[in-house]
Design a protein around this motif. Structure first.
Motif, PDB file in Angstrom:
ATOM      1  N   GLN B  57       0.863  -1.181   0.000  1.00  0.00           N
ATOM      2  CA  GLN B  57       0.000   0.000   0.000  1.00  0.00           C
ATOM      3  C   GLN B  57       0.900   1.232   0.000  1.00  0.00           C
ATOM      4  O   GLN B  57       2.123   1.085  -0.103  1.00  0.00           O
ATOM      5  CB  GLN B  57      -0.874  -0.003   1.252  1.00  0.00           C
ATOM      6  N   CYS B  58       0.339   2.411   0.108  1.00  0.00           N
ATOM      7  CA  CYS B  58       1.166   3.613   0.216  1.00  0.00           C
ATOM      8  C   CYS B  58       2.105   3.449   1.400  1.00  0.00           C
ATOM      9  O   CYS B  58       1.679   3.059   2.496  1.00  0.00           O
ATOM     10  CB  CYS B  58       0.294   4.849   0.409  1.00  0.00           C
ATOM     11  N   GLN B  59       3.369   3.741   1.194  1.00  0.00           N
ATOM     12  CA  GLN B  59       4.387   3.517   2.225  1.00  0.00           C
ATOM     13  C   GLN B  59       4.562   4.731   3.146  1.00  0.00           C
ATOM     14  O   GLN B  59       5.429   4.738   3.997  1.00  0.00           O
ATOM     15  CB  GLN B  59       5.733   3.180   1.564  1.00  0.00           C
ATOM     16  N   HIS B  60       3.803   5.773   2.921  1.00  0.00           N
ATOM     17  CA  HIS B  60       3.910   7.013   3.709  1.00  0.00           C
ATOM     18  C   HIS B  60       5.380   7.401   3.890  1.00  0.00           C
ATOM     19  O   HIS B  60       5.869   7.569   5.007  1.00  0.00           O
ATOM     20  CB  HIS B  60       3.152   6.877   5.038  1.00  0.00           C
ATOM     21  N   CYS B  61       6.014   7.523   2.728  1.00  0.00           N
ATOM     22  CA  CYS B  61       7.469   7.759   2.680  1.00  0.00           C
ATOM     23  C   CYS B  61       7.855   9.046   3.424  1.00  0.00           C
ATOM     24  O   CYS B  61       7.140  10.055   3.357  1.00  0.00           O
ATOM     25  CB  CYS B  61       7.911   7.899   1.233  1.00  0.00           C
ATOM     26  N   ASP B  62       9.003   8.980   4.104  1.00  0.00           N
ATOM     27  CA  ASP B  62       9.519  10.202   4.734  1.00  0.00           C
ATOM     28  C   ASP B  62      10.127  11.132   3.693  1.00  0.00           C
ATOM     29  O   ASP B  62      10.122  12.346   3.852  1.00  0.00           O
ATOM     30  CB  ASP B  62      10.578   9.840   5.790  1.00  0.00           C
ATOM     31  N   PRO B  65       8.442  10.996  -2.993  1.00  0.00           N
ATOM     32  CA  PRO B  65       8.495  11.643  -4.313  1.00  0.00           C
ATOM     33  C   PRO B  65       7.179  12.327  -4.661  1.00  0.00           C
ATOM     34  O   PRO B  65       7.172  13.386  -5.285  1.00  0.00           O
ATOM     35  CB  PRO B  65       8.769  10.486  -5.277  1.00  0.00           C
ATOM     36  N   CYS B  66       6.066  11.749  -4.231  1.00  0.00           N
ATOM     37  CA  CYS B  66       4.768  12.340  -4.586  1.00  0.00           C
ATOM     38  C   CYS B  66       4.608  13.718  -3.945  1.00  0.00           C
ATOM     39  O   CYS B  66       3.997  14.612  -4.523  1.00  0.00           O
ATOM     40  CB  CYS B  66       3.622  11.414  -4.168  1.00  0.00           C
ATOM     41  N   VAL B  67       5.184  13.896  -2.744  1.00  0.00           N
ATOM     42  CA  VAL B  67       5.103  15.199  -2.070  1.00  0.00           C
ATOM     43  C   VAL B  67       6.000  16.205  -2.797  1.00  0.00           C
ATOM     44  O   VAL B  67       5.606  17.350  -3.044  1.00  0.00           O
ATOM     45  CB  VAL B  67       5.516  15.069  -0.586  1.00  0.00           C
ATOM     46  N   ALA B  99       5.259   9.471 -10.253  1.00  0.00           N
ATOM     47  CA  ALA B  99       6.466   9.522  -9.428  1.00  0.00           C
ATOM     48  C   ALA B  99       6.509   8.478  -8.313  1.00  0.00           C
ATOM     49  O   ALA B  99       7.577   8.232  -7.748  1.00  0.00           O
ATOM     50  CB  ALA B  99       6.596  10.918  -8.811  1.00  0.00           C
ATOM     51  N   CYS B 100       5.378   7.878  -7.996  1.00  0.00           N
ATOM     52  CA  CYS B 100       5.372   6.920  -6.879  1.00  0.00           C
ATOM     53  C   CYS B 100       5.969   5.583  -7.319  1.00  0.00           C
ATOM     54  O   CYS B 100       5.443   4.940  -8.215  1.00  0.00           O
ATOM     55  CB  CYS B 100       3.944   6.704  -6.374  1.00  0.00           C
ATOM     56  N   PRO B 101       7.052   5.145  -6.668  1.00  0.00           N
ATOM     57  CA  PRO B 101       7.680   3.879  -7.094  1.00  0.00           C
ATOM     58  C   PRO B 101       6.877   2.652  -6.686  1.00  0.00           C
ATOM     59  O   PRO B 101       7.198   1.546  -7.098  1.00  0.00           O
ATOM     60  CB  PRO B 101       9.028   3.890  -6.359  1.00  0.00           C
ATOM     61  N   TYR B 102       5.847   2.834  -5.852  1.00  0.00           N
ATOM     62  CA  TYR B 102       5.108   1.682  -5.311  1.00  0.00           C
ATOM     63  C   TYR B 102       3.755   1.484  -5.985  1.00  0.00           C
ATOM     64  O   TYR B 102       2.976   0.642  -5.555  1.00  0.00           O
ATOM     65  CB  TYR B 102       4.922   1.855  -3.789  1.00  0.00           C
ATOM     66  N   GLU B 103       3.470   2.300  -6.979  1.00  0.00           N
ATOM     67  CA  GLU B 103       2.181   2.241  -7.678  1.00  0.00           C
ATOM     68  C   GLU B 103       1.029   2.275  -6.662  1.00  0.00           C
ATOM     69  O   GLU B 103       0.094   1.477  -6.728  1.00  0.00           O
ATOM     70  CB  GLU B 103       2.096   0.956  -8.495  1.00  0.00           C
TER      71      GLU B 103
END
Ligand code: SF4
Ligand code: SF4
Lengths: 382, 179
Positions: B57-62, B65-67, B99-103
């Motif tokens: 799922q969305c990894q809520h990256c720190d 890239p989407c931000v 831009a999201c690498p996790y689709e």
């Protein structure tokens, strides 16, 4: 306003484009070929295509106005006008592509300066303003202002192209796009499309043969051949680096073009139309032939359209794998184009064409002179 | 301020998709949209083959890239670590999707690329979001990464963990327990 069969055809193109736009507004993303796996489709490619032609044309015109290449001056005004019209077409298509253009106010209220898409608006805005100003000076013959404005416009065009390059180059998720060469790629391919369009314009503008026209055709012929040489180097570089390194993601995308689902697009519609056939056409012409150069330009432009499309799709056709299974074969993501998207592109061509056909009106407006007077002085060629 | 994180125990997952259904019902998702997916990985050669299942799922990256790419800050990182979307600011450019690498992004009917929200209304109450609460094998454990006494931190200390696509530099907030 001049109405002839070409104006009517262009208007029909625009109407078709409006039908496509209406369908997209009503049915949203369902009316487009994009998916969650391939979010950017042919409309993003078309936007790039039209703005690429615009900046490319300006850079060709700059050869005349900045570097005093005399052969460009006779068609310089037409190049600048076409550059404006092509940009308008690109923006019109982008407006429909954007899902929620009404939220655009937040572009100004909560700007994100780390986003290349944010920078596109001010950079292309500045470019358009300078381009229009330069065109006004050229039409009015303000000799002393033309060169400084041509320099500024050319710089702004290059900066805007670098921004498009970053837009794709920054995306770490898509190895096919990601990389530092992306801005340079956009500059060179845009110049290539500008030369193609300039060749078409040289034919349209110079149907009555004069020594001036022949000079223009001769120069554009050399320019086209040189640029094709540069393009071949780019293709060889991209292909060999991709195949040699076999970098995951990039390699699969390259294979999709060389022998996968994009191969017809790549070999026939891109390589053959953009480079091979125009090259043969140009060198096979016995003497300087404006029509063959124009035709070569038109074919190149068609091929470059597919170059943009292939580049956009190739970046997304390889599935993003979060876990790697080396044994698993790559199953490429599916892509498609809908009639609404084609309609919009045809509409974009219609906008460009109708504005070009009516450029006399624009010139009259810029010069504050009645059309009849312009004609008498032979200022306008159609 | 809490800093939310998630620990996933992939080997416990049976592939029943209850998390997905609970999420869809909690968030009232349309038929074409789902915030969770299960990735299936077949390993080994016949007859010694194994199927691994990985909830993604969305990894809520720190370093999301989407931000970074969102032109209007419609996608933004909250102080509690959740990557959220303000649909009213979204112009629909789909840059975040590209831009999201996790689709992780899914376009909804309003042409806004939605994704897992980590249900802040549940986390703030100290409860597990719908996906985690519904899972019969406790595959997902949400918690506060900044609270040394949280269940999440205790489990993180006990297991060897990894993150998805670490090489991309996105610094996800989801950790997966190694086999
Ligand atoms: S997983 Fe994708 S959508 Fe979620 S925060 Fe990371 S980049 Fe953004
Ligand atoms: S689609 Fe919306 S949320 Fe995504 S980058 Fe564009 S404006 Fe931001």
């Amino acid at each position: 306003m001049k109405i002839n069969k070409w104006t009517i055809l262009s208007a029909a193109f625009i109407l078709f484009g409006l039908a496509g736009a209406a369908n997209i507004f009503i049915h949203g993303e369902h009316a487009m070929g994009t998916t969650n796996k391939i979010p950017w489709g042919i409309l993003i490619a078309s936007y790039e295509y039209f703005v690429g032609i615009s900046t490319g044309l300006l850079l060709v015109a700059a050869l005349g106005y900045v570097f005093h290449v005399k052969a460009i001056i006779p068609i310089g005004k037409s190049l600048l006008m076409f550059a404006i019209f092509s940009l308008i077409s690109g923006f019109a298509i982008l407006l429909v592509e954007l899902g929620n253009p009404l939220n655009f106010i937040h572009y100004f209220l909560t700007p994100n300066f780390t986003s290349p898409i944010w920078w596109m608006a001010p950079l292309y805005g500045i470019y358009l303003m300078l381009l229009v100003t330069l065109t006004v000076f050229v039409v009015r013959g303000n000799e002393s202002l033309i060169r400084p404005f041509a320099i500024m416009t050319a710089v702004s065009a290059v900066v805007a192209l670098i921004c498009i390059g970053f837009l794709f180059g920054f995306i770490i998720a898509r190895p096919y796009w990601n990389g530092p060469i992306s801005p340079l790629y956009f500059i060179l391919t845009s110049v290539f499309s500008g030369i193609g369009m300039a060749s078409v314009i040289a034919y349209l503008d110079g149907r009555q043969k004069t020594s001036e026209n022949l000079g223009t055709v001769k120069f554009l012929r050399t320019l086209s051949l040189s640029m094709m040489g540069v393009m071949v180097v780019i293709y060889i570089g991209k292909t060999f680096v991709g195949l040699y390194g076999q970098m995951p993601g990039k390699y699969e995308s390259l294979l999709a073009m060389l022998k996968g689902p994009l191969s017809f697009n790549y070999w026939v519609l891109e390589i053959s139309l953009a480079i091979v056939i125009p090259f043969v056409l140009i060198i096979s012409a016995q003497k300087l032939s404006a029509i063959k150069l124009g035709l070569a330009g038109l074919l190149s432009l068609t091929g470059i359209f597919f170059m943009r499309f292939n580049m956009v799709i190739a970046g997304q056709i390889t599935p993003l794998k979060v876990i790697k299974n080396p044994a698993e074969e790559t199953v490429f993501n599916l892509f498609s184009v809908t009639w609404s998207e084609w309609a919009l592109i045809i509409g974009g061509i219609g906008i460009m064409a109708i504005l070009y056909l009516q450029r006399e009106l624009l010139e009259r407006f810029i010069k504050h002179k009645p059309a009849t007077e312009l004609k008498k002085h032979g200022d306008v060629t159609l | 301020m809490a800093k939310y994180g998630l620990l996933v125990f992939p080997e416990r997952c049976t592939g029943c998709n209850a998390c997905n259904i609970a999420c869809a019902s909690h968030n009232q998702l349309g038929v074409d949209v789902s915030y969770n997916r299960l990735e299936f990985l077949e390993t080994g050669t016949y007859p010694n083959v194994k199927m691994e299942i990985l909830p993604v799922q969305c990894q809520h990256c720190d370093n999301a890239p989407c931000v970074s790419v969102c032109p209007t800050q419609a996608t933004y990182k909250r102080e509690d670590g959740i990557v959220a979307i303000d649909a009213d600011k979204c112009i629909g450019c789909k840059y975040c999707m590209a831009a999201c690498p996790y689709e992780a992004r899914q376009l909804n009917e309003k042409r806004v690329p939605e994704k897992c929200r980590w249900c802040p209304e549940m986390l703030e109450k100290g409860e597990q979001p719908a996906c985690s609460a519904t899972c019969m094998n406790e595959v997902r454990l949400f918690g506060d990464l900044e609270d040394p006494n949280s269940q999440l931190n205790k489990e993180l200390a006990k297991h060897e963990v990894y993150q998805l696509l670490e090489v991309k530099g996105t610094k996800p907030s989801i950790f997966y327990v190694k086999k």
